[in-house]
Design a protein around this motif. Structure first.
Motif, mmCIF file in Angstrom:
data_model
loop_
_atom_site.group_PDB
_atom_site.id
_atom_site.type_symbol
_atom_site.label_atom_id
_atom_site.label_comp_id
_atom_site.label_asym_id
_atom_site.label_seq_id
_atom_site.Cartn_x
_atom_site.Cartn_y
_atom_site.Cartn_z
ATOM 1 N N PHE A 133 0.845 -1.208 0.000
ATOM 2 C CA PHE A 133 0.000 0.000 0.000
ATOM 3 C C PHE A 133 0.873 1.248 0.000
ATOM 4 O O PHE A 133 0.724 2.130 -0.843
ATOM 5 C CB PHE A 133 -0.915 -0.037 1.224
ATOM 6 C CG PHE A 133 -1.728 1.204 1.452
ATOM 7 C CD1 PHE A 133 -2.785 1.531 0.613
ATOM 8 C CD2 PHE A 133 -1.439 2.052 2.513
ATOM 9 C CE1 PHE A 133 -3.544 2.679 0.830
ATOM 10 C CE2 PHE A 133 -2.186 3.195 2.735
ATOM 11 C CZ PHE A 133 -3.248 3.508 1.887
ATOM 12 N N TYR A 134 1.813 1.300 0.930
ATOM 13 C CA TYR A 134 2.655 2.502 1.038
ATOM 14 C C TYR A 134 3.595 2.652 -0.144
ATOM 15 O O TYR A 134 3.841 3.764 -0.615
ATOM 16 C CB TYR A 134 3.407 2.496 2.370
ATOM 17 C CG TYR A 134 2.454 2.655 3.523
ATOM 18 C CD1 TYR A 134 1.722 3.834 3.671
ATOM 19 C CD2 TYR A 134 2.219 1.631 4.408
ATOM 20 C CE1 TYR A 134 0.798 3.983 4.682
ATOM 21 C CE2 TYR A 134 1.294 1.766 5.434
ATOM 22 C CZ TYR A 134 0.589 2.944 5.566
ATOM 23 O OH TYR A 134 -0.337 3.087 6.559
ATOM 24 N N GLU A 135 4.124 1.535 -0.621
ATOM 25 C CA GLU A 135 5.030 1.618 -1.765
ATOM 26 C C GLU A 135 4.287 2.107 -3.008
ATOM 27 O O GLU A 135 4.833 2.862 -3.813
ATOM 28 C CB GLU A 135 5.711 0.267 -1.984
ATOM 29 C CG GLU A 135 6.751 0.022 -0.889
ATOM 30 C CD GLU A 135 7.318 -1.392 -0.846
ATOM 31 O OE1 GLU A 135 7.073 -2.154 -1.788
ATOM 32 O OE2 GLU A 135 8.002 -1.703 0.151
ATOM 33 N N SER A 136 3.022 1.718 -3.136
ATOM 34 C CA SER A 136 2.226 2.184 -4.277
ATOM 35 C C SER A 136 1.892 3.668 -4.175
ATOM 36 O O SER A 136 1.509 4.291 -5.166
ATOM 37 C CB SER A 136 0.916 1.396 -4.372
ATOM 38 O OG SER A 136 1.191 0.036 -4.543
ATOM 39 N N LEU A 137 2.018 4.214 -2.976
ATOM 40 C CA LEU A 137 1.751 5.647 -2.791
ATOM 41 C C LEU A 137 3.030 6.485 -2.887
ATOM 42 O O LEU A 137 2.988 7.697 -2.710
ATOM 43 C CB LEU A 137 1.083 5.889 -1.430
ATOM 44 C CG LEU A 137 -0.324 5.303 -1.262
ATOM 45 C CD1 LEU A 137 -0.849 5.586 0.143
ATOM 46 C CD2 LEU A 137 -1.292 5.866 -2.304
ATOM 47 N N PHE B 248 5.766 6.069 -0.951
ATOM 48 C CA PHE B 248 6.561 6.112 0.287
ATOM 49 C C PHE B 248 7.866 5.353 0.077
ATOM 50 O O PHE B 248 7.916 4.390 -0.700
ATOM 51 C CB PHE B 248 5.796 5.453 1.432
ATOM 52 C CG PHE B 248 4.747 6.326 2.070
ATOM 53 C CD1 PHE B 248 4.930 6.836 3.347
ATOM 54 C CD2 PHE B 248 3.564 6.637 1.397
ATOM 55 C CE1 PHE B 248 3.966 7.630 3.947
ATOM 56 C CE2 PHE B 248 2.595 7.426 1.987
ATOM 57 C CZ PHE B 248 2.789 7.933 3.267
#
Lengths: 193, 90
Positions: free
Chosen positions: A151-155, A157
């Motif tokens: 989730f965070y990597e796709s955003l 981060f």
């Protein structure tokens, strides 16, 4: 440097997983009524947050004299997500960022093909706006639970080389990525500023 | 390493639900005061909790929220755990 004032409640556009239809919602500072709705969340045995006591977390936010802020995402007459920000912050690579202390979506949104999506993205948008408003230029620091790394990597981060003291992965967002992320979230209509 | 933003992928990844847990979790899990109990107090609290679960079950709280006086109870069984929800001032 990014500057803007966040207007709450914030209009949000979540997405029905089944139909793909846009579902209008709101994100605002949590109040007792929202925590009453939390009592109807039904966790599955595998949910990592099933022991989180949002009543206690919420009360601690209220007693924190402005350090912690609790936000609620609402749609379809129900509570779709909760987030706590720690405004005391922590250093990222380029400066001080605010901390996303807790973030969870309603367990009803955790089954493929059911519930709403974009609730977590909407709450992250609020964290970005709050970071900008507080002078941290969109910087965010957080500890990710194991299942949420994607989730965070796709955003956008960035995963940090060192884990937290509790062994969780640490992710940060820096100003350039924050600006781009917020622009994309707004362009998709997930939040309206 | 810089990551590319992909909102569609992020939206699908949300299904994991619990997304972040804070640096302060350890301090907050024990409550505001974080009081330590003596062994005798531990036993008393355990016995009291078991009694409450028993009373709630006998009153039918397994089937939905019930109210006794101005306190409401709901008992859920998840796996080997029993979770008793108590609301005061209802």
């Amino acid at each position: 440097m990014l500057t803007r004032k966040m207007q709450l409640p914030l209009a949000a556009g979540f997405v029905d997983r089944r139909s793909g239809a846009r579902v209008r919602g709101l994100i605002q500072i949590a109040v007792e009524e929202h925590l009453l709705l939390w009592t109807s969340w039904r966790y599955r045995p595998r949910d990592e947050d099933r022991a989180w006591d949002w009543w206690s977390i919420f009360q601690e936010c209220r007693l924190s004299e402005g350090r912690f802020e609790c936000y609620a995402a609402l749609a379809d007459g129900d509570l779709q997500g909760l987030m706590v920000l720690d405004l005391r912050g922590k250093r990222t690579g380029t400066g001080k960022g605010i901390i996303v202390d807790y973030l969870a979506t309603n367990p009803a949104n955790r089954t493929a093909g059911q519930g709403l999506k974009c609730v977590g993205i909407g709450l992250i948008a609020v964290a970005l706006m709050r970071s900008i408003e507080g002078g941290a230029a969109g910087r965010i620091w957080l500890e990710s639970l194991p299942g949420a790394a994607g989730f965070y990597e796709s955003l956008g981060f960035e995963k940090q080389p060192r884990r937290s003291a509790e062994g969780n992965m640490v992710y940060t967002l820096e100003p350039a990525a924050a600006e781009q992320l917020l622009a994309e979230i707004e362009a998709q209509g997930i939040v309206e500023s | 390493m810089k990551q590319r933003i992909n909102l569609r992928k992020a939206a699908e990844a949300e299904a994991f639900g619990a997304l972040a847990v804070g640096a302060n979790r350890k301090h907050r899990g024990a409550g505001v005061v974080g009081r330590r109990f003596t062994p005798a107090q531990n036993r008393a609290v355990s016995d009291m909790a078991r009694s409450l679960v028993k009373v709630a079950r006998e009153a039918g709280a397994e089937h939905g929220r019930i109210t006794i006086g101005n306190i409401s109870f709901e008992l859920q069984e998840i796996g080997s755990e029993e979770i008793l929800s108590i609301r005061t001032g209802t």
